[in-house]
Structures are given as C-alpha cells and as structure tokens.
Enzyme design. Structure first.
Site, mmCIF file in Angstrom:
data_model
loop_
_atom_site.group_PDB
_atom_site.id
_atom_site.type_symbol
_atom_site.label_atom_id
_atom_site.label_comp_id
_atom_site.label_asym_id
_atom_site.label_seq_id
_atom_site.Cartn_x
_atom_site.Cartn_y
_atom_site.Cartn_z
ATOM 1 N N LYS A 152 0.831 -1.189 0.000
ATOM 2 C CA LYS A 152 0.000 0.000 0.000
ATOM 3 C C LYS A 152 0.874 1.251 0.000
ATOM 4 O O LYS A 152 1.759 1.419 0.842
ATOM 5 C CB LYS A 152 -0.911 0.013 1.228
ATOM 6 C CG LYS A 152 -2.011 -1.034 1.190
ATOM 7 C CD LYS A 152 -3.064 -0.701 0.150
ATOM 8 C CE LYS A 152 -4.259 -1.622 0.244
ATOM 9 N NZ LYS A 152 -5.306 -1.293 -0.753
ATOM 10 N N LYS A 250 -14.169 -6.339 -7.227
ATOM 11 C CA LYS A 250 -14.475 -6.536 -5.814
ATOM 12 C C LYS A 250 -15.986 -6.667 -5.688
ATOM 13 O O LYS A 250 -16.738 -5.834 -6.207
ATOM 14 C CB LYS A 250 -13.955 -5.369 -4.969
ATOM 15 C CG LYS A 250 -12.440 -5.310 -4.879
ATOM 16 C CD LYS A 250 -11.975 -4.153 -4.016
ATOM 17 C CE LYS A 250 -10.451 -4.155 -3.905
ATOM 18 N NZ LYS A 250 -9.952 -2.964 -3.159
#
Length: 337
Positions: A152, A250
């Site tokens: 990230k 997702k």
C-alpha cells in the site's frame, strides 16, 4: 422462487492492527450479514460496503429496508440486479441467494457458477499497509509463506519508492505489486513506474484518482496498470480499454458474485486481465470471491487476515494460498438444521 424471510444484522469487526492506505486509516470494519430463509432452507451472505463511496452501514441498511418487500418476494439473482444498485447491500443479498440456491439444489455454488472443476487453493497476495520502510519490510518478512505481496502506497513518491525498495530487499523471492489507492497525479507516473521497474514490481494498481481515468489515455506503462476505484461494476469495464490492463473486481463494489462473473467475462472479451480483490471482510464475505478467484489471473483476498478474530468456520491460508472449504459458504448442504 418461493417467498423468503429476510434477516439483516450488522457487525463491527476489530482489526488486529490499524490498516493504512492513501488518505485513510482503518481500525475497525463494519459488515452487513443477510440471511434468507424459505422455511426449509437458508442462505447467508456478508457485505462490507465501499468506504470511498459513502456505502456504509446506514446506507446498506437503508437499501435493504427499502427493498425488503421485493427481496422477500423471492427474486432471482438476475432480478436482484434490478432491485438493488451495486454495493455492499446487494453483495450480501446476492451471496445469500447463491447460498440458498445451493442448499435447495444440493449443488455447491461452484457448480451453479459453471466452473468445470471443484475449487482448489489459489495463490493470493498478502498486503502490507503503509508505514515506515523498515516497519513495512518487517511485516513482509513476517509473511514467511507468501508467494505474492501487495504494498500500500500513499502518494508520497520518494517515501513510497523507499518503501518498495525496503520490501524488495527483505523479500527478493516474491511477486510484488503496489496499490496507489488514488494517491498520485499523472505527473508522477513516469518517475513512479521507473522506480517500480527497478524493484521488479509486476502490477501498479489505481495510481490516479477516480475521475482522472482520461489521464491514462495513450500512456504506455512498463508495468501493467489495474483499475480498482475507477472500475466499480459491469458498466465501467468497457471504459477500461486503453487505460487499464487489468480489472480489479471486488464484490462489494459491483454488488456480488453474479455481477462479478459478468465482469470477468466482459474483461476477457475485451482482452483485459482479471483480478479479484476484497474489502476487509470475514471468511463469509471472502468465500464468494474465492469462487470467482478460480478463473482470475490475480487474487487479492487476504481480508480476514487483518481481523483480530474471524468467524468460524473460516477460510484457510497456507503456503501463500487461500482455500475456502465447503463448510464456509455455498456448499449445497440441503435443508437447514
């Protein structure tokens, strides 16, 4: 389909550690759990919503209650796509419908979804949330069995490249991808990509903010670029062509496995790669993505690993892989106990 009884409950999940991405820190995660009961069989599903779209518990609950009559009338999964918009509420109901159908038919969800073989363990990425380079390298070392790691980033170019370099030095053996989480500007791309190439990074996910997709028109990247926040549902897939190389599906974004399968098929038709990701979720919320992950190129389904406590039965992580056994969801067990 026969009339159903809908039960919707909410849970706040505690994370083992704060989870940091560009512009956001998670310490807890809220989920909506839906159960559909026809008097003989039950189906369950979980949705986590989409934080950057304001798709929180209040929004999901309002969606469920506003559509309760239509849901309890017993819609098909295709009908549900017309009843609820993409998002966490539809994801939870869609998963419950798949589970209910499996239990009614005695056939597992993977068969109902048209897969040609029973699901097998699949390699998944394990995510390192944003922190200091040294701290992130230590987390990466802790993923001893991981074959794939996702990093990230926060949009601070120099610090982000130092983070990636530290993780690569700590884990020379793994596939490495990074997630910009909308943190960069188009002017950063050349330097960002060049630095990532030096560290043998294989995927750059969502570097630019949602709404700035046109900035990628004509951009030639040495690393495949995946769209996440820019590609929410089936309607967005066609717009990925010429801008993204990979579609990150997702189920909380698109509204469930039903739409996720449609997105995967459309991405393949357009020559795009397929990735399956997740919000922070329990094993119940992860299991439908595991089914979709059987036909994906890349899988990022480590959501339960961030929880202080998962629900049981749970998915299994071993040697860098994920497996959702039939006891977790969608087994087609028959009548409810």
């Amino acid at each position: 389909m026969a009339a159903l009884t809908l039960t919707a409950t909410t849970e706040t999940l505690r994370l083992a550690q704060p989870f940091r991405i560009a512009g956001y820190v998670f310490e807890t995660a809220d989920v909506l759990v839906v159960e559909l009961d026809d008097g003989t069989h039950r189906g369950r599903g979980e949705g986590a919503g989409v934080y950057y779209l304001g798709d929180d518990l209040d929004h999901m609950r309002a969606g469920i209650e506003g559509s309760r009559t239509a849901i309890e009338a017993g819609p098909t999964r295709e009908d549900l796509r017309m009843i609820l918009p993409p998002g966490g509420a539809r994801n939870a109901v869609d998963a419950a419908l798949w589970d209910l159908e499996a239990n009614r038919s005695g056939r597992p969800v993977w068969q109902l979804a048209g897969l040609d073989r029973a699901p097998r363990p699949i390699t998944t990425t394990f995510t390192v949330s944003a922190d200091t380079p040294d701290a992130m390298a230590e987390v990466a070392r802790g993923y001893a069995g991981a074959r794939s790691i996702k990093v990230k980033l926060t949009g601070d170019l120099d610090l982000d490249l130092a983070r990636v370099a530290a993780i690569r030095a700590a884990r020379d053996d793994v596939w490495l991808g990074v997630d910009g989480n909308q943190g960069f500007a188009a002017a950063d791309l050349d330097a960002l990509v060049a630095g990532l190439v030096e560290q043998r990074v294989s995927l750059l996910e969502q570097p630019l903010p949602r709404g700035r997709e046109a900035d990628l028109d004509g951009y030639r990247s040495a690393i495949p670029i995946a769209g996440d926040e820019s590609l929410l549902s089936l309607d967005d897939v066609a717009g990925a062509v010429g801008r993204f190389d990979v579609v990150n599906i997702k189920l909380d974004k698109c509204g469930g496995l039903t739409e996720g399968l449609l997105m995967a098929a459309e991405a393949r038709r357009l020559g795009l790669g397929v990735m399956v990701g997740t919000m922070i979720a329990t094993s119940l919320g992860t299991a439908p993505g595991f089914v979709l992950g059987q036909i994906a190129d890349l899988v990022d389904l480590d959501g339960p690993t961030f929880l202080a406590q998962d629900r049981a039965p749970s998915v299994t992580y071993a040697d860098g892989t994920l497996f959702a056994g039939p006891d977790v969801w969608g087994a087609g067990k028959g009548p409810a106990a």
